[in-house]
Design a protein around this motif. Structure first.
Motif, PDB file in Angstrom:
ATOM      1  N   TYR A  95      -1.288   0.522  20.379  1.00 17.84           N
ATOM      2  CA  TYR A  95      -2.128  -0.164  19.399  1.00 17.84           C
ATOM      3  C   TYR A  95      -2.674   0.874  18.432  1.00 17.84           C
ATOM      4  CZ  TYR A  95      -1.911  -3.931  22.789  1.00 17.84           C
ATOM      5  OH  TYR A  95      -1.469  -4.904  23.644  1.00 17.84           O
ATOM      6  N   ASN A  97      -4.910   0.732  16.171  1.00 21.22           N
ATOM      7  CA  ASN A  97      -6.368   0.768  16.039  1.00 21.22           C
ATOM      8  C   ASN A  97      -7.079   0.829  17.394  1.00 21.22           C
ATOM      9  OD1 ASN A  97      -6.275  -1.829  17.078  1.00 21.22           O
ATOM     10  ND2 ASN A  97      -6.968  -2.827  15.202  1.00 21.22           N
ATOM     11  N   ASN A  99      -7.310  -1.382  19.675  1.00 20.61           N
ATOM     12  CA  ASN A  99      -7.778  -2.684  20.160  1.00 20.61           C
ATOM     13  C   ASN A  99      -6.620  -3.423  20.831  1.00 20.61           C
ATOM     14  OD1 ASN A  99      -8.689  -5.288  20.561  1.00 20.61           O
ATOM     15  ND2 ASN A  99      -9.465  -5.554  18.478  1.00 20.61           N
ATOM     16  N   LYS A 100      -6.655  -3.530  22.160  1.00 19.28           N
ATOM     17  CA  LYS A 100      -5.573  -4.156  22.912  1.00 19.28           C
ATOM     18  C   LYS A 100      -5.523  -5.676  22.755  1.00 19.28           C
ATOM     19  CE  LYS A 100      -5.266  -0.596  26.428  1.00 19.28           C
ATOM     20  NZ  LYS A 100      -5.372  -0.287  27.857  1.00 19.28           N
ATOM     21  N   ARG A 101      -6.445  -6.241  22.014  1.00 19.27           N
ATOM     22  CA  ARG A 101      -6.426  -7.678  21.765  1.00 19.27           C
ATOM     23  C   ARG A 101      -5.931  -7.984  20.346  1.00 19.27           C
ATOM     24  NH1 ARG A 101      -9.001  -9.669  26.212  1.00 19.27           N
ATOM     25  NH2 ARG A 101      -9.680 -11.691  25.479  1.00 19.27           N
ATOM     26  N   ASP A 102      -5.576  -6.954  19.604  1.00 24.31           N
ATOM     27  CA  ASP A 102      -5.093  -7.090  18.225  1.00 24.31           C
ATOM     28  C   ASP A 102      -3.574  -6.947  18.230  1.00 24.31           C
ATOM     29  OD1 ASP A 102      -4.424  -6.911  15.558  1.00 24.31           O
ATOM     30  OD2 ASP A 102      -5.875  -5.331  15.087  1.00 24.31           O
TER      31      ASP A 102
END
Length: 127
Positions: A95, A97, A99-102
């Motif tokens: 990732y 950025n 952010n593992k949810r992006d």
């Protein structure tokens, strides 16, 4: 058995700009009738509950998103990657950025991080 990228496209819609996955409407031929319910009924019920709704949005592994498709668990980042590139990544996508949810495709890149470390949270072992 892991779904192919083609099968993923049959089951899911993806917005590569946002990383959002949604369940597609399914047809009766995708269901197996039981002694109590026809494939048409099962399909109708499934579509009423899931079709058009977000997919793979549950907590998965170490902070990422994922869920179940046809009784097998999948990481949302790996699904988005496979749907975009037409093949499964050999490693967990990194990732950009952090952010593992992006799961926007612009945020996912190839990684040399072993798949197993993603599930154990053993990032510290590679530093």
């Amino acid at each position: 058995m892991t779904l192919s990228p083609k099968q993923l496209h049959e089951l899911l819609e993806v917005n590569f700009a946002t990383g959002e996955l949604r369940h597609k409407f399914r047809t009766p031929d995708m269901f197996e009738a039981t002694s109590e319910h026809t494939a048409e009924d099962l399909c109708k019920w499934w579509n009423e509950d899931y079709a058009g709704n977000p997919a793979l949005t549950g907590n998965y592994a170490v902070g990422g998103l994922g869920g179940t498709l046809l009784d097998k668990r999948y990481s949302a980042s790996r699904v988005v990657y496979a749907m975009f590139y037409g093949q499964w990544p050999h490693r967990i996508p990194a990732y950009r950025n952090g952010n593992k949810r992006d799961n926007r495709i612009s945020n996912l890149e190839k990684s040399d991080k072993p798949y197993e470390r993603y599930f154990t949270g053993a990032d510290h072992l590679t530093k």
